[in-house]
Design a protein around this motif. Structure first.
Motif, PDB file in Angstrom:
ATOM      1  N   ALA A 186       0.832  -1.199   0.000  1.00  0.00           N
ATOM      2  CA  ALA A 186       0.000   0.000   0.000  1.00  0.00           C
ATOM      3  C   ALA A 186       0.871   1.255   0.000  1.00  0.00           C
ATOM      4  CB  ALA A 186      -0.925   0.000   1.215  1.00  0.00           C
ATOM      5  N   THR A 187       0.460   2.247  -0.758  1.00  0.00           N
ATOM      6  CA  THR A 187       1.074   3.563  -1.003  1.00  0.00           C
ATOM      7  C   THR A 187       2.244   3.521  -1.975  1.00  0.00           C
ATOM      8  OG1 THR A 187       2.671   3.742   0.842  1.00  0.00           O
ATOM      9  CG2 THR A 187       0.366   4.368   1.301  1.00  0.00           C
ATOM     10  N   ASP A 188       2.610   2.338  -2.483  1.00  0.00           N
ATOM     11  CA  ASP A 188       3.605   2.301  -3.557  1.00  0.00           C
ATOM     12  C   ASP A 188       3.063   3.036  -4.777  1.00  0.00           C
ATOM     13  OD1 ASP A 188       5.533   0.896  -2.212  1.00  0.00           O
ATOM     14  OD2 ASP A 188       5.152  -1.023  -3.197  1.00  0.00           O
ATOM     15  N   VAL A 189       3.923   3.785  -5.444  1.00  0.00           N
ATOM     16  CA  VAL A 189       3.552   4.427  -6.707  1.00  0.00           C
ATOM     17  C   VAL A 189       4.095   3.565  -7.839  1.00  0.00           C
ATOM     18  CG1 VAL A 189       3.833   6.470  -8.160  1.00  0.00           C
ATOM     19  CG2 VAL A 189       3.495   6.723  -5.686  1.00  0.00           C
ATOM     20  N   VAL A 190       3.198   3.137  -8.712  1.00  0.00           N
ATOM     21  CA  VAL A 190       3.538   2.147  -9.733  1.00  0.00           C
ATOM     22  C   VAL A 190       2.983   2.582 -11.085  1.00  0.00           C
ATOM     23  CG1 VAL A 190       3.419  -0.300 -10.359  1.00  0.00           C
ATOM     24  CG2 VAL A 190       3.310   0.357  -7.943  1.00  0.00           C
ATOM     25  N   THR A 191       3.755   2.352 -12.132  1.00  0.00           N
ATOM     26  CA  THR A 191       3.225   2.500 -13.485  1.00  0.00           C
ATOM     27  C   THR A 191       2.863   1.115 -13.993  1.00  0.00           C
ATOM     28  OG1 THR A 191       4.529   4.482 -13.960  1.00  0.00           O
ATOM     29  CG2 THR A 191       3.691   3.246 -15.842  1.00  0.00           C
ATOM     30  N   PHE A 192       1.565   0.897 -14.200  1.00  0.00           N
ATOM     31  CA  PHE A 192       1.063  -0.363 -14.731  1.00  0.00           C
ATOM     32  C   PHE A 192       0.797  -0.203 -16.223  1.00  0.00           C
ATOM     33  CE2 PHE A 192      -0.562  -0.282 -10.308  1.00  0.00           C
ATOM     34  CZ  PHE A 192      -0.012  -1.474  -9.821  1.00  0.00           C
ATOM     35  N   ILE A 193       1.210  -1.174 -17.019  1.00  0.00           N
ATOM     36  CA  ILE A 193       0.828  -1.237 -18.431  1.00  0.00           C
ATOM     37  C   ILE A 193       0.005  -2.503 -18.606  1.00  0.00           C
ATOM     38  CG2 ILE A 193       1.641  -1.561 -20.786  1.00  0.00           C
ATOM     39  CD1 ILE A 193       3.978   0.184 -20.185  1.00  0.00           C
ATOM     40  N   GLY A 194      -1.198  -2.343 -19.153  1.00  0.00           N
ATOM     41  CA  GLY A 194      -2.053  -3.514 -19.264  1.00  0.00           C
ATOM     42  C   GLY A 194      -3.231  -3.313 -20.189  1.00  0.00           C
ATOM     43  N   ILE A 195      -4.079  -4.317 -20.216  1.00  0.00           N
ATOM     44  CA  ILE A 195      -5.261  -4.344 -21.083  1.00  0.00           C
ATOM     45  C   ILE A 195      -6.475  -3.952 -20.242  1.00  0.00           C
ATOM     46  CG2 ILE A 195      -6.726  -5.818 -22.507  1.00  0.00           C
ATOM     47  CD1 ILE A 195      -4.208  -7.567 -22.994  1.00  0.00           C
ATOM     48  N   LEU A 196      -7.183  -2.916 -20.678  1.00  0.00           N
ATOM     49  CA  LEU A 196      -8.288  -2.353 -19.906  1.00  0.00           C
ATOM     50  C   LEU A 196      -9.618  -3.002 -20.284  1.00  0.00           C
ATOM     51  CD1 LEU A 196      -9.102  -0.136 -17.830  1.00  0.00           C
ATOM     52  CD2 LEU A 196      -9.473   1.383 -19.793  1.00  0.00           C
ATOM     53  N   THR A 197     -10.324  -3.502 -19.270  1.00  0.00           N
ATOM     54  CA  THR A 197     -11.651  -4.078 -19.467  1.00  0.00           C
ATOM     55  C   THR A 197     -12.576  -3.550 -18.381  1.00  0.00           C
ATOM     56  OG1 THR A 197     -11.285  -6.015 -18.039  1.00  0.00           O
ATOM     57  CG2 THR A 197     -10.593  -6.202 -20.350  1.00  0.00           C
ATOM     58  N   SER A 198     -13.775  -4.077 -18.335  1.00  0.00           N
ATOM     59  CA  SER A 198     -14.723  -3.793 -17.259  1.00  0.00           C
ATOM     60  C   SER A 198     -15.236  -5.124 -16.738  1.00  0.00           C
ATOM     61  CB  SER A 198     -15.884  -2.937 -17.779  1.00  0.00           C
ATOM     62  OG  SER A 198     -16.804  -2.666 -16.742  1.00  0.00           O
ATOM     63  N   GLU A 199     -15.105  -5.338 -15.418  1.00  0.00           N
ATOM     64  CA  GLU A 199     -15.456  -6.626 -14.850  1.00  0.00           C
ATOM     65  C   GLU A 199     -16.153  -6.455 -13.510  1.00  0.00           C
ATOM     66  OE1 GLU A 199     -12.100  -9.177 -14.535  1.00  0.00           O
ATOM     67  OE2 GLU A 199     -11.495  -8.936 -16.632  1.00  0.00           O
ATOM     68  N   SER A 200     -16.730  -7.535 -13.034  1.00  0.00           N
ATOM     69  CA  SER A 200     -17.354  -7.541 -11.719  1.00  0.00           C
ATOM     70  C   SER A 200     -16.278  -7.375 -10.653  1.00  0.00           C
ATOM     71  CB  SER A 200     -18.103  -8.858 -11.501  1.00  0.00           C
ATOM     72  OG  SER A 200     -18.510  -8.985 -10.166  1.00  0.00           O
ATOM     73  N   LEU A 201     -16.585  -6.570  -9.634  1.00  0.00           N
ATOM     74  CA  LEU A 201     -15.639  -6.362  -8.545  1.00  0.00           C
ATOM     75  C   LEU A 201     -15.384  -7.649  -7.771  1.00  0.00           C
ATOM     76  CD1 LEU A 201     -13.922  -4.393  -6.849  1.00  0.00           C
ATOM     77  CD2 LEU A 201     -15.981  -3.884  -5.516  1.00  0.00           C
TER      78      LEU A 201
END
Length: 524
Positions: A186-201
């Motif tokens: 928690a509180t780490d600053v990260v650059t994520f590269i990925g595939i964006l979708t919409s899903e159930s939580l």
């Protein structure tokens, strides 16, 4: 020259994953790590290739992208407590099942039977827009745009962002390289590269809201304090102090110098604590009914620092809002203090009126004081509490002789010039902003001072001088204690760092004594 690998990955990342899967189908256990290495080689080798990927941010929200677009999300990890999810790594006809590929896939492509060895775990966490990231830093990181526009939708899970009602992006992040995911906290600053979708939580719940989900191909943990090295910063310090004094502190260059010292600090070591002290600028007048409520200092610090947040304290805010994270129904709610390491907090007490602090308000004040004293923040869970390290520079503005709530390391009463008193509260458009080159030098200088702070040493000759000086002072004034020596050593280290010096010299020690004496004289 843009490589073919880069173009393919941007245009159709799903196809690239499938092609990699077909090449390495016999090595399914190591496949997530292989994917991470491949996309890291494509995108994370340089800032130029990284910025070829469109940013996901408040100006380019999830709904502005097409389904399964490749995006980069510069974010703060807010919650790592979610249970891992299961996915079927291999589908019919040698198709990969990870990275959301199996989502909405027709039943014909699902195997009628499968090997349980093909069931794999994916790490799920929640990440948000970096709280306190200033506008110039956001623009610097984006460096790429598309036809998106700011979101008109409310972000999902708003209780997971530290600043109530602030615009932000919240995303469910899924990391398939579980070994790499284990180091994220928690509180780490990260650059994520990925595939964006919409899903159930919650994929196992009968009714669960749909949220943006990012299937991570690769990621890089970043420091919010990074800055490129610059040359010829020797004249910057005095110019910066004068600019801060004239624009935001009523011409008080002594107070501005203490502010620069405070901004030079960072948490360097905890074994023998070398932690940022806290600073109170007292006798800071409250705004008049006709002036803006936000002090000019807010805008000045926003232009200087990459990570900065103002919290306008009031009894209502202290009694109502969360300052510390708290888990409720297995869901971590955020608080004002859950911010990345390297953040500067400006706490203004001018809005505090007479009234009563309830238990929550008292606990919030204790949480802030704990950050000031020990650089730790307590996270509350149903049956336990855990403290996690922080690195937060805290500055308090109050109109009395001292803070009403906090005991800070330094208290500096403000002494404004009569002609400049009104500048303490003025609109942003009335601030004299330095030219682009000078402002960049100011920012680089402030970043350099933080890097210096942790490496400042005390030379042997200076150490002997300090010991002899301390003995002499005690002979002249028996009320002087070892705590006074520790206090002056902190001032000397900060002064050296603010001068970009790696060593406390005798001259710096003597200057530190004079600077602190002028501060104590104001307290009388």
């Amino acid at each position: 020259m843009v490589s073919a690998f880069l173009i393919d990955a941007i245009n159709d990342p799903t196809k690239v994953v499938q092609e990699l899967y077909e090449e390495h189908i016999l090595n399914i256990d190591q496949f997530p790590a292989l994917v991470a290495r491949h996309f890291s080689d494509v995108f994370l080798k340089s800032d130029d290739t990284l910025r070829e990927v469109l940013p996901l941010d408040v100006n380019h929200p999830p709904e502005s992208f097409t389904h399964r677009s490749l995006v980069r999300f510069h974010a703060m990890v807010q919650d790592t407590s979610s249970s891992p999810e299961m996915y079927l790594a291999s589908l019919n006809e040698n198709k990969c099942g990870g990275w959301g590929i199996s989502q909405n896939m027709p039943a014909s492509e699902w195997p009628s039977s499968f090997d349980y060895c093909d069931l794999k775990e994916v790490t799920a966490l929640w990440a948000v827009t970096v709280p306190g990231q200033t506008a110039w830093r956001t623009e610097e990181l984006a460096a790429q745009s598309h036809s998106g526009s700011s979101s008109s939708q409310s972000p999902p899970q708003p209780h997971k962002f530290p600043v109530p009602n602030a615009p932000h992006i919240g995303v469910q992040v899924k990391i398939y390289d579980n070994e790499a995911a284990q180091s994220l906290k928690a509180t780490d600053v990260v650059t994520f590269i990925g595939i964006l979708t919409s899903e159930s939580l919650d994929s196992e719940a009968e009714s669960s809201p749909m949220v943006p989900s990012l299937h991570v191909l690769c990621h890089k943990v970043q420091s919010t304090g990074d800055a490129p090295p610059t040359e010829e910063l020797s004249t910057v310090r005095e110019d910066l102090i004068k600019w801060i004094a004239d624009e935001a502190l009523g011409g008080d260059e002594v107070a501005a110098q203490w502010l620069v010292l405070e901004l030079s600090a960072k948490a360097y070591t905890r074994a023998t604590p070398l932690l940022p002290p806290s600073l109170t600028l007292s006798r800071f007048p409250s705004p008049t009914p006709s002036s803006p409520a936000i002090p000019t200092l807010h805008y000045v610090l926003s232009d200087l620092l990459p990570q900065y947040l103002t919290v306008p304290l009031s009894l209502e805010l202290l009694n109502k809002e969360n300052f510390s994270p708290e888990s409720k129904d297995e869901d971590l709610h955020s608080g004002y203090l859950q911010v990345p390491q390297g953040t500067t907090l400006l706490l203004t007490e001018n809005g505090v009126q007479e009234g009563k602090l309830v238990e929550k308000g008292i606990m919030n004040i204790r949480a802030v004081q704990e950050v000031m004293d020990a650089q730790t923040l307590e996270y509350s869970f149903p049956f336990s509490k855990f403290s996690f390290p922080t690195d937060i520079v805290t500055i308090v503005l109050c109109d009395g002789r001292k803070s009403a709530f906090f005991q800070t390391g330094f208290t500096v009463p403000l002494e404004t010039k009569s002609l400049l008193k009104d500048i303490l509260y003025k609109p942003r458009d009335q601030i004299k902003i330095p030219d682009t080159v000078k402002l960049a030098a100011y920012r680089s200088f402030m970043a350099a001072t933080k890097r210096c702070f942790g490496t400042v040493q005390v030379a042997e000759e200076t150490s002997r001088h300090i010991q002899e000086d301390f003995v002499r002072q005690r002979q002249e004034d028996p009320s002087i204690t070892a705590d006074d020596l520790i206090h002056l050593m902190k001032v000397a280290r900060l002064l050296a760092a603010s001068m970009l010096e790696l060593e406390v010299t005798i001259d710096i020690w003597e200057t530190s004594k004079k600077l602190d004496a002028s501060r104590r004289k104001r307290l009388l």
